[in-house]
Each structure stands twice: as C-alpha cells, then as structure tokens.
Design a protein around this motif. Sequence first.
Motif, PDB file in Angstrom:
ATOM      1  N   ASN A 417       4.231 -29.205  -3.988  1.00 58.38           N
ATOM      2  CA  ASN A 417       4.047 -28.019  -4.084  1.00 58.38           C
ATOM      3  C   ASN A 417       2.555 -27.477  -3.457  1.00 58.38           C
ATOM      4  O   ASN A 417       2.447 -26.261  -2.816  1.00 58.38           O
ATOM      5  CB  ASN A 417       3.606 -27.486  -5.504  1.00 58.38           C
ATOM      6  CG  ASN A 417       5.061 -27.310  -6.442  1.00 58.38           C
ATOM      7  OD1 ASN A 417       6.011 -27.261  -5.414  1.00 58.38           O
ATOM      8  ND2 ASN A 417       5.183 -27.816  -7.592  1.00 58.38           N
ATOM      9  N   ASN A 418       1.582 -28.350  -3.575  1.00 58.31           N
ATOM     10  CA  ASN A 418       0.394 -28.160  -2.816  1.00 58.31           C
ATOM     11  C   ASN A 418       0.564 -27.780  -1.376  1.00 58.31           C
ATOM     12  O   ASN A 418       0.049 -27.198  -0.656  1.00 58.31           O
ATOM     13  CB  ASN A 418      -0.722 -29.097  -3.129  1.00 58.31           C
ATOM     14  CG  ASN A 418      -1.203 -29.246  -4.487  1.00 58.31           C
ATOM     15  OD1 ASN A 418      -1.091 -28.151  -5.183  1.00 58.31           O
ATOM     16  ND2 ASN A 418      -1.755 -30.435  -5.032  1.00 58.31           N
ATOM     17  N   LEU A 419       1.452 -28.847  -0.642  1.00 61.19           N
ATOM     18  CA  LEU A 419       1.749 -28.698   0.600  1.00 61.19           C
ATOM     19  C   LEU A 419       2.451 -27.237   0.900  1.00 61.19           C
ATOM     20  O   LEU A 419       1.984 -26.822   1.997  1.00 61.19           O
ATOM     21  CB  LEU A 419       2.634 -29.930   0.795  1.00 61.19           C
ATOM     22  CG  LEU A 419       3.026 -29.975   2.537  1.00 61.19           C
ATOM     23  CD1 LEU A 419       1.704 -29.833   3.678  1.00 61.19           C
ATOM     24  CD2 LEU A 419       4.064 -31.025   2.680  1.00 61.19           C
ATOM     25  N   LEU A 420       3.375 -27.126   0.081  1.00 59.32           N
ATOM     26  CA  LEU A 420       4.071 -25.783   0.370  1.00 59.32           C
ATOM     27  C   LEU A 420       3.094 -24.383   0.524  1.00 59.32           C
ATOM     28  O   LEU A 420       3.048 -23.731   1.401  1.00 59.32           O
ATOM     29  CB  LEU A 420       5.291 -25.540  -0.620  1.00 59.32           C
ATOM     30  CG  LEU A 420       6.182 -24.254  -0.533  1.00 59.32           C
ATOM     31  CD1 LEU A 420       6.607 -24.149   0.689  1.00 59.32           C
ATOM     32  CD2 LEU A 420       6.898 -24.238  -1.727  1.00 59.32           C
ATOM     33  N   SER A 421       2.212 -24.487  -0.523  1.00 63.31           N
ATOM     34  CA  SER A 421       1.258 -23.584  -0.572  1.00 63.31           C
ATOM     35  C   SER A 421       0.253 -23.361   0.435  1.00 63.31           C
ATOM     36  O   SER A 421       0.143 -22.251   0.976  1.00 63.31           O
ATOM     37  CB  SER A 421       0.558 -23.712  -2.000  1.00 63.31           C
ATOM     38  OG  SER A 421      -0.561 -22.582  -2.049  1.00 63.31           O
ATOM     39  N   ALA A 422       0.074 -24.585   0.948  1.00 67.96           N
ATOM     40  CA  ALA A 422      -0.836 -24.492   2.310  1.00 67.96           C
ATOM     41  C   ALA A 422      -0.288 -23.799   3.391  1.00 67.96           C
ATOM     42  O   ALA A 422      -0.815 -23.409   4.040  1.00 67.96           O
ATOM     43  CB  ALA A 422      -1.311 -25.816   2.473  1.00 67.96           C
ATOM     44  N   LYS A 423       1.022 -24.391   3.544  1.00 65.25           N
ATOM     45  CA  LYS A 423       1.842 -24.083   4.785  1.00 65.25           C
ATOM     46  C   LYS A 423       2.110 -22.459   4.795  1.00 65.25           C
ATOM     47  O   LYS A 423       1.910 -21.708   5.551  1.00 65.25           O
ATOM     48  CB  LYS A 423       3.330 -24.687   4.877  1.00 65.25           C
ATOM     49  CG  LYS A 423       3.242 -26.193   5.333  1.00 65.25           C
ATOM     50  CD  LYS A 423       4.626 -26.671   5.312  1.00 65.25           C
ATOM     51  CE  LYS A 423       4.333 -28.185   5.751  1.00 65.25           C
ATOM     52  NZ  LYS A 423       5.655 -28.864   5.813  1.00 65.25           N
ATOM     53  N   GLN A 424       2.283 -21.837   3.631  1.00 70.46           N
ATOM     54  CA  GLN A 424       2.493 -20.554   3.412  1.00 70.46           C
ATOM     55  C   GLN A 424       1.072 -19.522   3.389  1.00 70.46           C
ATOM     56  O   GLN A 424       1.368 -18.492   4.221  1.00 70.46           O
ATOM     57  CB  GLN A 424       3.059 -20.186   1.853  1.00 70.46           C
ATOM     58  CG  GLN A 424       4.571 -20.534   1.701  1.00 70.46           C
ATOM     59  CD  GLN A 424       4.874 -20.472   0.370  1.00 70.46           C
ATOM     60  OE1 GLN A 424       4.203 -20.261  -0.586  1.00 70.46           O
ATOM     61  NE2 GLN A 424       6.131 -20.202  -0.038  1.00 70.46           N
ATOM     62  N   GLN A 425       0.133 -20.258   3.152  1.00 72.11           N
ATOM     63  CA  GLN A 425      -1.317 -19.579   3.435  1.00 72.11           C
ATOM     64  C   GLN A 425      -1.559 -19.778   5.240  1.00 72.11           C
ATOM     65  O   GLN A 425      -2.058 -18.644   5.439  1.00 72.11           O
ATOM     66  CB  GLN A 425      -2.220 -20.261   2.870  1.00 72.11           C
ATOM     67  CG  GLN A 425      -2.132 -20.158   1.226  1.00 72.11           C
ATOM     68  CD  GLN A 425      -3.129 -20.957   0.457  1.00 72.11           C
ATOM     69  OE1 GLN A 425      -4.171 -21.798   1.209  1.00 72.11           O
ATOM     70  NE2 GLN A 425      -3.395 -20.895  -0.972  1.00 72.11           N
ATOM     71  N   LEU A 426      -1.068 -20.767   5.477  1.00 67.89           N
ATOM     72  CA  LEU A 426      -1.425 -20.873   7.167  1.00 67.89           C
ATOM     73  C   LEU A 426      -0.680 -19.594   7.788  1.00 67.89           C
ATOM     74  O   LEU A 426      -1.159 -19.040   8.695  1.00 67.89           O
ATOM     75  CB  LEU A 426      -1.017 -22.214   7.548  1.00 67.89           C
ATOM     76  CG  LEU A 426      -1.015 -22.561   9.109  1.00 67.89           C
ATOM     77  CD1 LEU A 426      -2.479 -22.373   9.276  1.00 67.89           C
ATOM     78  CD2 LEU A 426      -0.402 -23.634   9.557  1.00 67.89           C
ATOM     79  N   VAL A 427       0.672 -19.535   7.346  1.00 69.48           N
ATOM     80  CA  VAL A 427       1.702 -18.360   7.982  1.00 69.48           C
ATOM     81  C   VAL A 427       1.335 -17.461   7.896  1.00 69.48           C
ATOM     82  O   VAL A 427       1.225 -16.404   8.687  1.00 69.48           O
ATOM     83  CB  VAL A 427       3.318 -18.908   7.556  1.00 69.48           C
ATOM     84  CG1 VAL A 427       4.011 -17.760   8.051  1.00 69.48           C
ATOM     85  CG2 VAL A 427       3.647 -20.299   8.061  1.00 69.48           C
TER      86      VAL A 427
END
Length: 450
Positions: A417-427
């Motif tokens: 979930n941390n990785l998914l959140s980071a990717k969404q923040q990047l996009v």
Amino acid sequence: MKLRTACIYTILSAALPLYAQENSNGKEWTLQECINYALEKNIQLQQNKISLQESEIDIKDARASLFPSLSFSTGHNVVNRPYQEQSNTVSGTEIISSDEKTTYNGNYSLNAQWTLWNGGQRLNNLKQQKTNRDIARLTVSETENTLQEQITQLFIQILYADESIQINRSTLEVSKATYKRGQELFAEGSLSKADLAQLEAQVSDDQYQLVTAESTWRNYKLQLKQLLELDGSEEFNLVLPELNDENILKMLPSQTDVYQAAMAIRPEIQSSRLSIENAKLGISAAKAGYYPTISLSASSSSTTNSASTNNWAQQMKYGWNNMIGISLSIPIFDNRQNKSNVQKARLQYNTSQLDLINKQKELYSTIEGLWLDALNAQQQYVAAETKVKSSQTSFDMVNEQFNLGMKNTVELLTEKNNLLSAKQQLVQAKYMAILNRTLLNFYAGNNIEL
C-alpha cells in the motif's frame, strides 16, 4: 480559476480515474483536434457568434438613424349623410357642393422626417453600438479560451487516468501473484488461514478499484464528448502523447511576464476596458436629454372626392400641396427623467471601473495560483520519485522475505500500500505540473501544447 484547479487536484487525488482505450476502427483525436472541433461545433460559442452578428445589425440601425425617414400614406373613406339635402365639402382647393347622400373621398401623402440635431444622442448611440460589437467579439474570444482550457483539463485528466489505471492493473497482478504464493505457503503450513483470507481480500479490493476506475473513465469520456458536442454513441479514440521528465520539470515562465502579457491580450480585460468607454458614451447620451431637438419635416399630398365634377387626375393635380417645416423642442420640465438618466449613467461608469479592477485582480490571482501550483507540483514530483524508488526497494525486500516465510501478511500489505500510494502521488504531481504549466503558457499568449 484557482478554485477550478483545486477541484481538479481533488479529483486527481480522490478518484482512480480514467482509462484511455484505442480502437483502430474509429477516428483518433489529438488534443489539438479536440480543440479545433470544439471551436467549430460548440453550441455556446455558436450562440455568441450569433450575438455578434446581431450587434452588426444594431450598428446599421444606429447609422441609418442619422438619415431622413420617408413614408407614404393613403386613406379612403365612404361618407353617408342620409338626412342632409346638400353638403359642402372641401377637397384640396375645391369646395364641392353636392346633394348626394353617399360620397367617397381619398387622400394621398408622402412624408419625410429628419432630426437635424438632438444633442449628439444619435452619434453617441452609434459609437456605443460599435463598442458593443467589439465587446461581443471579445465575448466570442473569451468563450474560445474557456473551451480550450476546459478541454485541456479534461485531456490531461485522461492522461493521468491512463497512467493511473496501469498502476492499478499492475498492483492487481502483484496481489494475484502474492495470493498464489500465499496459497503455496498455506499448503506448506507456513501461513495461517486468516492471513490467506487477507491476501484474497486484497485481490478483491484491487479488482474493485480497477472496475471503479473503468466506470469513472466512461463518465469522463462522456463529459469530453459532450463538451465537443459529440453523440454519446459515436466512436471516440484519443491519441495520448508520451510525456517525459523534461516536460514535467521544464522551467516555468516568469509570473510577472505572464501577467503583463495576459493584461495585454486576455479578452476579459479588453472587454472590461471597452465597457468603461461605453459607459462614458452613456453619460454623454444621457446629457443629450437636456438639449433641444431640431427636426425638419416635409410632405407632399393631395385628395380626391367622388362628388367632384373633375376627374381623378384633375383632382390630384388641383388638390396637390407641398409643405416643409422646421420644429424646435426644448425640454423645460421632465419630472427629473434626464437628471436620473445622467446619474444612472455615471453610476454605471463607476461600476465598469470597479469591474475592470476586479477582473485584473482575478487574473493576477489565477496566474499566481497556477504558478505556485506548478512549482509545488514540480517539487512534489522530484520528492515522489525518490519515495517511489525507496518504496519499491522496501516492497521488493519484504515480498522476497514473505515468499521465504520470513515476513507476515500485515507487513507485506503495508509495504504494498505504501508503494501504491507513492506511485499515485508521483502521477498526481506529474500531471498537476503539466496542467498548470500548460495553462500558464496559454495565459502568456502561447498556443496550448503538451
């Protein structure tokens, strides 16, 4: 504009948006093609263009009022005197004596009217109509700008959606692989049934998010089609460009330079300035009510009567008379009407000045908001890149340890979930930076380009 950007930011943050799909059977739409089509077909824009045509007609009317008017009139009457033995009737220059009880008479008149001077009211009206025409033309330009901004925002949302859906899809694949590995560990006795149920629930949740994203994509696609005045069932395939870091981190234009350029070219500012000029003309037109009106009139007429011994042509000839006259009308007491008109015109002038100041403030606030949002998004993008790399490394390590039975389900799902959140923040940061920089360039007078 600042509120609109905030709404877009909320949408990008809260929803897992759209998924752009290509179909080789339909027309492919680029951003520029969407804009060009909307500028041609949008209903509101067409209505504004009709208003512009109406203002051209108003100018012709105002110009025509400077010239004389000419009209022809005729009247025909049947007169019956049942109890009169003999009647005397004046017809033109003839005095007709007749014992006929029923007679017929006709009159014919050609009239001309020309207002020579009315305090400059007609000239001021003509100038006002020309200014209204220019304002209507600027309204068309303002609508065109709004359309381009809206289409650009939707198009960039679709770009965000396309990348976001890929993240969700890859996340779902990871969840499936993790669940499969969990089944193996459960079979070996290294994983409890409760932990396996958590992994299965995660797969279901990721699948739900993907379905939700596809549903949202259809809704946003419909919004763009409606903006382009396209039928809901019409094929609509978008060409989505690839945007690299250079597009995202490109240097922003100077905030001051953008504002100065926008002040010179934005139609809403030019329209407000013309409204001030129009209000000045309104004051002059209202003051004209205090001045006299000088008018010139002329007519040529004749009459006929059935009781005359002359034929119709002779009656027309002998009864023919011409008249020319000049009239002067001086306002003395008008129940305060002129004074009220002048006061209202001056208040309208003050209102138009305040409107310009307000438009200038709104423009500055919009540009400042775009510039700050773009700068923040660029900085957030750089930070998010680092966060994604570290989150990816952490997830890979925990996932490997989970596969070896060294980490539990909670630790694995936390890292995922941390990785998914980071990717969404990047996009999110990526497309917020692109959107705000693109709009900044547009306010500076450049064409919209991604």
